[in-house]
Design an enzyme around this catalytic site. Sequence first.
Site, PDB file in Angstrom:
ATOM      1  N   ASP A 153       0.843  -0.870   0.302  1.00  0.00           N
ATOM      2  CA  ASP A 153       0.000   0.505   0.186  1.00  0.00           C
ATOM      3  C   ASP A 153       0.868   1.381   0.158  1.00  0.00           C
ATOM      4  O   ASP A 153       2.749   1.172  -0.059  1.00  0.00           O
ATOM      5  CB  ASP A 153      -1.054  -0.008   1.260  1.00  0.00           C
ATOM      6  CG  ASP A 153      -2.584   0.655   0.638  1.00  0.00           C
ATOM      7  OD1 ASP A 153      -1.881   1.420   0.619  1.00  0.00           O
ATOM      8  OD2 ASP A 153      -3.905   0.466   1.531  1.00  0.00           O
ATOM      9  N   HIS A 162     -13.335  -2.470  -5.788  1.00  0.00           N
ATOM     10  CA  HIS A 162     -15.126  -1.648  -6.465  1.00  0.00           C
ATOM     11  C   HIS A 162     -14.834   0.393  -6.152  1.00  0.00           C
ATOM     12  O   HIS A 162     -15.643   1.057  -6.036  1.00  0.00           O
ATOM     13  CB  HIS A 162     -15.891  -2.111  -5.221  1.00  0.00           C
ATOM     14  CG  HIS A 162     -15.866  -1.393  -3.355  1.00  0.00           C
ATOM     15  ND1 HIS A 162     -15.930  -2.025  -2.136  1.00  0.00           N
ATOM     16  CD2 HIS A 162     -14.782  -0.961  -3.111  1.00  0.00           C
ATOM     17  CE1 HIS A 162     -15.728  -1.471  -1.215  1.00  0.00           C
ATOM     18  NE2 HIS A 162     -14.818  -0.673  -2.000  1.00  0.00           N
TER      19      HIS A 162
END
Length: 347
Positions: free
Chosen positions: A206, A254
């Site tokens: 990340d 998403h």
Amino acid sequence: MDDLIPPGPETEPPAADVLAQMAQGLLVSQTLVAAEDLDLFTFLSAKGAATVAEVAAGVGVDERPAEIVLTACAALGLVERDGAGFRNTPVADHYLVRGRPYFFGDYIRMLRDHAFTGWMRVTEAVRSNRPSRWTAEQREDIFTSENRAKLFWDGLYPLSAVTARALGEAVDLGGVTRLLDVGGGGAAFDIELCRRYPGLRATVYDLPHVCEHAAERIGAAGLSERVSPHPGDFFADEELPDGHDAILLSMIMHDWDEARNRELLGKCFRALPRGGLLVISELLVDDDRTGPLDAALMSLNMLVATWGRNYTAGEYGDWLRAAGFDDVRTVRFRAPGANGAVLARKP
């Protein structure tokens, strides 16, 4: 006037209760916000049970609002009567007491400060096809904002941890030795999956400031030797870190549109060895687009907050096969952050 349809037989109108409940949904969420802001459940846990007067004195409000909030929380199943007083129900005692492992209070505060502001302008998002969470004064991206990242990842941690446990039960990862968690945030999935599978090691991939936050969570869990942060940007970096036999995309796809998702799946394919496993964990929309409710509402939340939406298992399957994967299948389970996982292998 001759072409007017004649009135039909009188029928009983459908009940309006369901519409009233929908329209009043905000009242439920804000009752939970108010109770959590007062630390009501933490107070009741320490006391065991308390009268209205004791609650009022303990949380610092007058007796009238204390009684009203307790009554609402009792109706919601969060507290229950205990003689002359109230005590937490099991769900409140497990998830809403500060300091407990899966404390949901930070999630409630994250929704209050991060998500609800955009939802109050949801029609704006629908009409403009742009996130309504952004304002003219504030267009800060939650993913790249170091100032707001702790609020976001602390809030998502309990939701992710509970979902990770359900994923670990539904999908057998016993044969996986090295897992790459792409966009792994606060490392909740890695911590829970490593606890379940003693032979598993994981990498949280990340942004740098998110990895710093993840490192604190990993250290607190005592898993620094098995879970490692790897700073990077899965769109800006040309390739994903290699050396892993499985890749996890949990509540990631998403956030993005189809083109970005296809790009990410291509990078996952290249990073995996032959036989490598890809796991997409999401709230999946039904293929006929009629639900389920949690996935449909999360999709609308993506309209409010991002450029993405929630997708169907069929859409993921098409993209995975186009990227080169095979053995595509869907495993269903129930959790707050996902209702299934789409699995695929690199041939």
